[in-house]
Motif scaffolding. Structure first.
Motif, short mmCIF file in Angstrom:
data_model
loop_
_atom_site.label_atom_id
_atom_site.label_comp_id
_atom_site.label_asym_id
_atom_site.label_seq_id
_atom_site.Cartn_x
_atom_site.Cartn_y
_atom_site.Cartn_z
N GLU B 85 0.74 -1.13 0.01
CA GLU B 85 -0.15 0.13 -0.06
C GLU B 85 0.74 1.28 -0.10
O GLU B 85 0.69 2.35 -0.64
CB GLU B 85 -0.91 -0.06 1.22
CG GLU B 85 -1.99 -0.85 1.09
CD GLU B 85 -3.17 -0.36 0.21
OE1 GLU B 85 -2.89 0.66 -0.76
OE2 GLU B 85 -3.99 -0.98 -0.05
N CYS B 86 2.00 1.36 0.74
CA CYS B 86 2.85 2.22 0.75
C CYS B 86 3.49 2.60 -0.33
O CYS B 86 3.71 3.71 -0.93
CB CYS B 86 3.85 2.08 2.19
SG CYS B 86 3.15 2.43 3.64
N ASN B 88 2.42 2.01 -3.16
CA ASN B 88 1.42 2.49 -4.32
C ASN B 88 0.66 3.99 -3.56
O ASN B 88 -0.45 3.98 -4.14
CB ASN B 88 0.37 1.38 -4.36
CG ASN B 88 -0.60 1.77 -5.64
OD1 ASN B 88 -0.01 2.20 -6.52
ND2 ASN B 88 -1.75 1.03 -5.25
N ILE B 89 1.11 4.53 -2.98
CA ILE B 89 0.65 5.66 -2.23
C ILE B 89 0.15 6.66 -3.01
O ILE B 89 -0.74 7.49 -2.98
CB ILE B 89 1.42 6.17 -0.86
CG1 ILE B 89 0.64 7.00 0.01
CG2 ILE B 89 2.61 6.94 -1.56
CD1 ILE B 89 -0.18 6.25 0.80
N PHE B 90 0.80 6.83 -4.25
CA PHE B 90 0.27 7.78 -5.17
C PHE B 90 -0.55 7.20 -6.18
O PHE B 90 -0.94 8.15 -7.18
CB PHE B 90 1.49 8.50 -5.85
CG PHE B 90 2.37 9.21 -4.91
CD1 PHE B 90 2.05 10.32 -3.99
CD2 PHE B 90 3.73 8.89 -4.61
CE1 PHE B 90 2.96 11.01 -3.15
CE2 PHE B 90 4.74 9.51 -3.52
CZ PHE B 90 4.07 10.38 -2.95
N GLY B 91 -1.14 5.90 -6.00
CA GLY B 91 -2.19 5.50 -6.97
C GLY B 91 -1.36 4.90 -7.95
O GLY B 91 -0.26 4.89 -8.35
N GLN B 114 8.64 9.47 -3.90
CA GLN B 114 8.48 10.94 -4.49
C GLN B 114 8.02 10.39 -5.86
O GLN B 114 8.47 9.78 -6.78
CB GLN B 114 9.82 11.63 -4.63
CG GLN B 114 9.48 12.92 -4.24
CD GLN B 114 10.91 13.73 -3.61
OE1 GLN B 114 11.74 13.04 -3.71
NE2 GLN B 114 10.73 15.01 -3.87
N MET B 118 5.48 14.55 -10.51
CA MET B 118 5.31 15.86 -9.62
C MET B 118 6.23 16.41 -8.88
O MET B 118 6.68 15.38 -8.04
CB MET B 118 3.81 15.38 -8.72
CG MET B 118 2.60 15.36 -9.62
SD MET B 118 1.08 14.81 -8.68
CE MET B 118 1.51 13.16 -8.10
N THR B 123 6.14 11.10 0.27
CA THR B 123 5.69 10.51 1.40
C THR B 123 6.67 9.90 2.30
O THR B 123 7.64 9.28 1.59
CB THR B 123 4.61 9.64 0.83
OG1 THR B 123 3.58 10.25 -0.05
CG2 THR B 123 4.02 8.83 2.04
#
Lengths: 292, 270
Positions: B85-86, B88-91, B114, B118, B123
């Motif tokens: 999940e971490c 994939n934190i930006f989707g 990062q 963007m 994170t």
């Protein structure tokens, strides 16, 4: 009581579809308030008492409708309040994206109904098709109008621009799977931080360089467990713990094409997420802070 | 930064975390994994009830920077679903660069991510670590290998997908004679059989010293499906004791490779 309105511009039609769609994902029911110059969509929690509604959406009628006529109950009560199942409204408006014209009327069938007449262009001929929906509504009696008053919000401690909602949504949706609540904090220097803390992980995502619209500092952290981060003045940081699901639901509003989005935080109490559209619609979500 | 990180047990960084995410996702059928960083590369291992052991192996050359201290063991248990999940934190549509830090025994695994497209966003994750459980040592040099099969991953995935889902067991017969591979499933009222001769397009190489009949739980074999979907090549090895080893190779655009490996224990004849 009378209400009749006509819509012909494709831009507002699309916007209305997206707005109603977003509302239908937030709540089963909503209240449609019609007044002389504005229409409102209001979602409030049951027995919410003095807390603000979940959603407050204000649409100025002249931007959306080419014709708009209404007569309220009497001289002193000029508005009309209708309770409506948001999913049925959303379903009826699906075809609106490609429609030529929409007529809305308040009608009396077996029960009070909002009748939508949608004129659709035909792909094979010049003739148009007429689609008509009757959506049952409940006329909200006058004595309950007070429950749907305009929310009175104290001056926010900070108002900060939000990063692109799509990006925010991706991150929130990942965080949502790990934790039920999220700490959102904003600093006067234009940084927005989303943070979760669980037994297994601590995750924080920081967005920098956001515009700060207003800041009413300094923030009193004397009673809180906020960890002071290195070389940062915590009196310039304002934070609030909120429900991750509610936050994520607001982010469905990403589909409404918008000019700008703002996040207002009242330290540890309330987060207001606000979206402005091209057609001057004001869409606000209120999420109460969670205090342990 | 150099003097700061040298005291860390383990540090690593890579420009794109996407492939790593996909790789870990393909073995994520349990909550927790054993994370082991060695000089040659990083290995995460997951076990399903002592019947299936799956590992993801990322050789060190996949990282732009990779450092493990020589004098310590970097071995701990970590929640692999939280880790993915971490990552994939930006989707799913956003690839991000990744840095990993592990200071010492008992400290959390730190990730810094990062997104590539963007700036102004980053994170940090701190994922708790625990003392690793012992994992089964299934590789036994004394047991001879009986058969080895190299297949195209996509074709093998199609074959597994075609098998009747309601069946519990799958039987694999390997033999030097035709039809070299036959896969049989037994359902409530039916028996279905797929033959794959070594001349088949999906078989890239086949060797078998003696005929062998193996039985596995179909569910266990299905656990490799996600890994098959991202891999290009699959090697099946079977030992005389019935243990099945499936090795999958994932090739990245930059010619680097990552691997997954599944050990599947056989069903005993009743």
């Amino acid at each position: 009581m009378k209400f009749r309105a006509v819509m012909v511009d494709p831009g507002p039609m699309r916007e209305l579809t997206h707005i109603v769609n977003t509302i239908s994902k937030l709540s089963k029911e909503c209240v449609l308030r019609l007044s002389d110059d504005k229409i409102y969509f209001i979602v409030s929690e049951d027995n919410s008492g003095p807390t603000p509604p979940v959603l407050w959406c204000e649409i100025s009628q002249s931007n959306f409708f080419s014709e708009y006529q209404m007569i309220g109950i009497d001289e002193d009560h000029k508005d009309i309040y209708l309770g409506i199942v948001s999913a049925s409204l959303a379903k009826s408006l699906v075809t609106l994206k490609t429609a030529k014209m929409l007529k809305i009327k308040l009608t009396k069938k077996q029960c009070p109904c909002l009748t939508l007449d949608i004129e659709m262009p035909s792909s094979i001929s010049q003739q148009t098709r007429q689609v008509s929906h009757d959506i049952p509504v409940v006329v909200v009696p006058r004595k309950l109008w007070g429950e749907f008053n305009e929310p009175k919000i104290p001056q926010p401690d900070i108002s900060i621009e939000l990063p692109p909602l799509k990006q925010l949504r991706n991150t929130i949706d990942r965080m949502k799977t790990m934790s039920s609540d999220i700490i959102i904090s904003a600093s006067a220097e234009g940084r927005l931080t989303l943070q979760i803390k669980t037994d297994t992980a601590k995750v924080s995502t920081r967005f920098r360089g956001l515009n700060v619209e207003s800041f009413e500092g300094p923030i009193d952290h004397s009673d809180s467990e906020t960890e002071s981060q290195t070389c940062e003045d915590i009196s310039k940081i304002c934070s609030c713990r909120i429900d991750a699901k509610k936050f994520s639901m607001f982010l469905n509003a990403e589909q409404i094409s918008h000019n700008r989005t703002l996040c207002h935080i009242i330290h540890k109490r309330l987060v207001v997420l606000q979206l402005h559209t091209k057609e001057n619609v004001d869409f606000q979500c209120f999420i109460m802070g969670i205090v342990y | 930064m150099d003097d700061g990180t040298s005291q860390y047990y383990f540090t690593a960084s890579m420009d794109s975390g996407k492939t790593l995410y996909n790789l870990l996702k393909s073995i994520q059928f349990q909550e927790c994994a054993v994370f082991c960083a060695m000089n040659e590369g990083l290995k995460l291992t997951v076990e399903e009830g002592k019947c299936v052991q799956a590992s993801a192996y990322i050789p060190a050359d996949n990282f732009t920077e990779y450092h493990v201290r020589d004098d310590v063991d970097v071995l701990f248990k970590i929640n692999i679903s939280v880790l993915t999940e971490c990552l994939n934190i930006f989707g799913a549509n956003e690839d991000s660069s990744l840095k990993m830090y592990y200071r010492c025994e008992g400290s959390p695994l730190l990730l810094v991510l990062q997104p590539q497209s963007m700036i102004n966003v980053m994170t940090d994750c701190e994922i708790a670590t625990q003392i690793a459980d012992s994992i089964l040592e299934l590789r036994d040099e004394d047991v001879p290998e009986v058969a080895k099969l190299v297949l195209k991953a996509s074709a093998f995935m199609g074959l597994l997908g075609d098998l009747e889902r309601s069946c519990d067991t799958i039987e694999i017969n390997l033999s030097p004679e035709h039809p070299n591979v036959s896969i049989i499933t037994y359902g409530m009222q039916d028996r279905s059989c797929i033959d794959v001769p070594k001349s088949s397009d999906m078989v890239q190489s086949f060797s078998c010293k003696q005929a062998i009949r193996l039985k596995y739980q179909l569910y266990h074999l299905r656990l490799i499906m996600k890994a098959l979907a991202i891999s290009s090549k699959v090697v099946l090895r079977s030992s005389s004791n019935g243990l099945l080893l499936i090795q999958l190779k994932l090739e990245k655009e930059d010619q680097r490779q990552m691997f997954t490996e599944f050990f599947i224990l056989p069903l005993l004849d009743d």
